[in-house]
Design a protein around this motif. Sequence first.
Motif, PDB file in Angstrom:
ATOM      1  N   ASN A  74      -4.658  -1.279  -7.262  1.00 25.73           N
ATOM      2  CA  ASN A  74      -6.637  -1.147  -7.120  1.00 25.73           C
ATOM      3  C   ASN A  74      -5.957   0.891  -6.830  1.00 25.73           C
ATOM      4  O   ASN A  74      -4.595   0.858  -5.800  1.00 25.73           O
ATOM      5  N   LEU A  75      -6.552   1.738  -7.164  1.00 28.53           N
ATOM      6  CA  LEU A  75      -6.404   3.162  -6.979  1.00 28.53           C
ATOM      7  C   LEU A  75      -7.763   3.055  -6.265  1.00 28.53           C
ATOM      8  O   LEU A  75      -8.964   2.745  -6.504  1.00 28.53           O
ATOM      9  N   LYS A  76      -7.369   3.831  -5.374  1.00 31.93           N
ATOM     10  CA  LYS A  76      -8.812   4.219  -5.066  1.00 31.93           C
ATOM     11  C   LYS A  76      -8.856   6.482  -5.026  1.00 31.93           C
ATOM     12  O   LYS A  76      -7.425   6.745  -3.900  1.00 31.93           O
ATOM     13  N   THR A  94       0.629   5.816  -1.029  1.00 34.99           N
ATOM     14  CA  THR A  94      -0.471   7.710  -1.614  1.00 34.99           C
ATOM     15  C   THR A  94       0.892   7.892  -2.854  1.00 34.99           C
ATOM     16  O   THR A  94       1.395   7.780  -2.756  1.00 34.99           O
ATOM     17  N   THR A 126      -4.550  10.160  -3.196  1.00 40.93           N
ATOM     18  CA  THR A 126      -4.638   8.917  -4.598  1.00 40.93           C
ATOM     19  C   THR A 126      -4.018   8.182  -3.589  1.00 40.93           C
ATOM     20  O   THR A 126      -2.900   7.547  -3.540  1.00 40.93           O
ATOM     21  N   ASP A 127      -4.647   6.658  -2.597  1.00 36.14           N
ATOM     22  CA  ASP A 127      -4.617   5.583  -2.381  1.00 36.14           C
ATOM     23  C   ASP A 127      -4.300   4.453  -3.687  1.00 36.14           C
ATOM     24  O   ASP A 127      -4.922   4.766  -4.431  1.00 36.14           O
ATOM     25  N   ALA A 128      -3.182   4.266  -3.364  1.00 37.59           N
ATOM     26  CA  ALA A 128      -3.026   3.109  -4.011  1.00 37.59           C
ATOM     27  C   ALA A 128      -2.743   1.476  -3.539  1.00 37.59           C
ATOM     28  O   ALA A 128      -1.781   1.764  -2.430  1.00 37.59           O
ATOM     29  N   THR A 129      -2.396   0.438  -3.803  1.00 42.95           N
ATOM     30  CA  THR A 129      -1.937  -0.882  -3.356  1.00 42.95           C
ATOM     31  C   THR A 129      -1.770  -1.682  -4.697  1.00 42.95           C
ATOM     32  O   THR A 129      -2.418  -1.698  -5.763  1.00 42.95           O
ATOM     33  N   ASP A 150       0.768  -1.502   0.142  1.00 42.02           N
ATOM     34  CA  ASP A 150       0.050   0.334   0.619  1.00 42.02           C
ATOM     35  C   ASP A 150       1.110   1.388  -0.035  1.00 42.02           C
ATOM     36  O   ASP A 150       1.580   1.380   0.368  1.00 42.02           O
TER      37      ASP A 150
END
Length: 73
Positions: free
Chosen positions: A70-72, A24, A29-32, A22
């Motif tokens: 995965n992008l949030k 940022t 934008t948070d990403a995994t 994980d």
Amino acid sequence: SADGAIGELPSFTTVDAYVNYDFTIGNKTDATVYLNGKNITNKLYRASRLNRATSGIFAGGFRQVIFGINLKI
């Protein structure tokens, strides 16, 4: 039985693994990032039968490697 319609299937073991990271991007934008591996040793095994009437013995899944992000937002 000789045709495989009845009887016990031998036990088996598979090796699966996964890694997630994980982080940022910028301020919002948070990403995994992930990497998953299934049946890493790629060992063939007898997984199941459909039913006695069809006498089908099905092999287990082959090696799979899955990568993604995965992008949030």
